[in-house]
Each structure stands twice: as C-alpha cells, then as structure tokens.
Scaffold this motif. Structure first.
Motif, PDB file in Angstrom:
ATOM      1  N   ALA A  67       0.876  -1.178   0.000  1.00 40.10           N
ATOM      2  CA  ALA A  67       0.000   0.000   0.000  1.00 40.10           C
ATOM      3  C   ALA A  67       0.909   1.223   0.000  1.00 40.10           C
ATOM      4  O   ALA A  67       1.006   1.964   0.953  1.00 40.10           O
ATOM      5  CB  ALA A  67      -0.913  -0.008   1.206  1.00 40.10           C
ATOM      6  N   GLY A  68       1.630   1.389  -1.076  1.00 41.88           N
ATOM      7  CA  GLY A  68       2.696   2.370  -1.227  1.00 41.88           C
ATOM      8  C   GLY A  68       3.890   1.620  -1.796  1.00 41.88           C
ATOM      9  O   GLY A  68       3.732   0.606  -2.477  1.00 41.88           O
ATOM     10  N   PHE A  69       5.080   2.102  -1.492  1.00 39.29           N
ATOM     11  CA  PHE A  69       6.294   1.452  -1.995  1.00 39.29           C
ATOM     12  C   PHE A  69       7.309   1.322  -0.873  1.00 39.29           C
ATOM     13  O   PHE A  69       7.528   2.268  -0.115  1.00 39.29           O
ATOM     14  CB  PHE A  69       6.942   2.272  -3.123  1.00 39.29           C
ATOM     15  N   ASN A  70       7.941   0.168  -0.781  1.00 41.52           N
ATOM     16  CA  ASN A  70       9.105  -0.029   0.076  1.00 41.52           C
ATOM     17  C   ASN A  70      10.327  -0.033  -0.827  1.00 41.52           C
ATOM     18  O   ASN A  70      10.338  -0.727  -1.851  1.00 41.52           O
ATOM     19  CB  ASN A  70       9.042  -1.368   0.819  1.00 41.52           C
ATOM     20  N   TYR A  71      11.327   0.734  -0.464  1.00 38.66           N
ATOM     21  CA  TYR A  71      12.577   0.762  -1.222  1.00 38.66           C
ATOM     22  C   TYR A  71      13.711   0.298  -0.329  1.00 38.66           C
ATOM     23  O   TYR A  71      13.718   0.574   0.874  1.00 38.66           O
ATOM     24  CB  TYR A  71      12.908   2.187  -1.689  1.00 38.66           C
ATOM     25  N   LYS A  72      14.666  -0.391  -0.920  1.00 43.22           N
ATOM     26  CA  LYS A  72      15.923  -0.723  -0.267  1.00 43.22           C
ATOM     27  C   LYS A  72      17.038  -0.181  -1.150  1.00 43.22           C
ATOM     28  O   LYS A  72      17.121  -0.531  -2.327  1.00 43.22           O
ATOM     29  CB  LYS A  72      16.122  -2.232  -0.126  1.00 43.22           C
ATOM     30  N   PHE A  73      17.867   0.680  -0.590  1.00 43.62           N
ATOM     31  CA  PHE A  73      19.033   1.187  -1.290  1.00 43.62           C
ATOM     32  C   PHE A  73      20.263   0.512  -0.698  1.00 43.62           C
ATOM     33  O   PHE A  73      20.453   0.525   0.518  1.00 43.62           O
ATOM     34  CB  PHE A  73      19.171   2.706  -1.107  1.00 43.62           C
ATOM     35  N   PHE A  74      21.080  -0.073  -1.548  1.00 46.07           N
ATOM     36  CA  PHE A  74      22.335  -0.673  -1.125  1.00 46.07           C
ATOM     37  C   PHE A  74      23.432   0.279  -1.584  1.00 46.07           C
ATOM     38  O   PHE A  74      23.672   0.431  -2.789  1.00 46.07           O
ATOM     39  CB  PHE A  74      22.505  -2.062  -1.744  1.00 46.07           C
ATOM     40  N   ILE A  75      24.071   0.939  -0.622  1.00 45.93           N
ATOM     41  CA  ILE A  75      25.008   2.019  -0.926  1.00 45.93           C
ATOM     42  C   ILE A  75      26.324   1.747  -0.219  1.00 45.93           C
ATOM     43  O   ILE A  75      26.350   1.413   0.967  1.00 45.93           O
ATOM     44  CB  ILE A  75      24.425   3.378  -0.484  1.00 45.93           C
ATOM     45  N   SER A  76      27.421   1.900  -0.963  1.00 48.22           N
ATOM     46  CA  SER A  76      28.736   1.660  -0.377  1.00 48.22           C
ATOM     47  C   SER A  76      29.447   2.978  -0.078  1.00 48.22           C
ATOM     48  O   SER A  76      29.313   3.958  -0.799  1.00 48.22           O
ATOM     49  CB  SER A  76      29.587   0.764  -1.282  1.00 48.22           C
ATOM     50  N   TYR A  77      30.190   2.942   1.025  1.00 45.66           N
ATOM     51  CA  TYR A  77      31.025   4.055   1.468  1.00 45.66           C
ATOM     52  C   TYR A  77      32.425   3.502   1.689  1.00 45.66           C
ATOM     53  O   TYR A  77      32.595   2.325   1.996  1.00 45.66           O
ATOM     54  CB  TYR A  77      30.498   4.638   2.784  1.00 45.66           C
ATOM     55  N   LYS A  78      33.431   4.367   1.558  1.00 41.08           N
ATOM     56  CA  LYS A  78      34.805   3.894   1.735  1.00 41.08           C
ATOM     57  C   LYS A  78      35.600   4.887   2.565  1.00 41.08           C
ATOM     58  O   LYS A  78      35.276   6.070   2.649  1.00 41.08           O
ATOM     59  CB  LYS A  78      35.493   3.694   0.390  1.00 41.08           C
TER      60      LYS A  78
END
Length: 112
Positions: A67-78
């Motif tokens: 009922a909407g949107f679920n987002y998953k962002f996979f983001i790398s940091y160094k």
C-alpha cells in the motif's frame, strides 16, 4: 462486473504477496520523481555514517509494491582502510510521505 471482480482479486493478490524486485539503477535515476526518495536516503546515511567515510556508489536498488512502496538502497562508502556496504529502507505511502529507517551495515571489506 465480473471483470471488475477478477481485476480486484488479481490486484489484491499482487499487493499482498509482493516481494522485492531489483530496479535498474540508471533507470531509477532517469525518473525525476525519485530524486526526493534518494535524497532522503543519502541524507540519513550522511548523518549516520562516520565522517571519515566517503560515498562510493549506489550498488543496487530494490522496490516492493504494497500500500505504497518499500525501497531498499544498497550504498557503499569507503575510507582509507575499508569499504562498507549499507542498506537503508524507505517506505513511501500513497500520499508520497516518506518513512526512513535507520541504515544497517551489511558488509565490510578491509584493505590489506
């Protein structure tokens, strides 16, 4: 009338059993409407992650339709010693309100 009932059942089935699907990162960023969602994810990560880490790249994005949107962002940091991969989840309701969850460190790779 029967078509409406069948369509309603089909949509309800998809919405209730929806799983996450991978989204092409370039395609995601080509859609201007997604700027606010990504900006919220980056802001939360930048506020949470140690200052000695720098943004590296968006590894992947997944979306689940509920009922909407679920987002998953996979983001790398160094930083100088390692690369950390974080996942941050964001829920966007039907009125475009965002709920941002705390980022989670899911992988870290140390340099030798």
């Amino acid at each position: 009338m029967l078509k409406v009932i069948i369509l309603t059942i089909a949509i309800s089935s998809v919405l209730s059993t929806g799983s996450y699907e991978a989204i092409d990162v370039d395609e995601y960023f080509n859609q201007q409407k997604n700027d606010e969602i990504y900006a919220a994810a980056r802001l939360k990560l930048d506020q949470t992650i140690s200052q000695d880490f720098q943004f590296l790249k968006v590894e992947s994005i997944e979306r689940q339709i509920v009922a909407g949107f679920n987002y998953k962002f996979f983001i790398s940091y160094k930083n100088e010693q390692s690369i950390h991969l974080y996942v941050i989840r964001i829920y966007q309701d039907l009125q475009n309100n965002l709920q941002i969850y705390e980022p989670e460190l899911i992988n870290q790779k140390e340099y030798l």
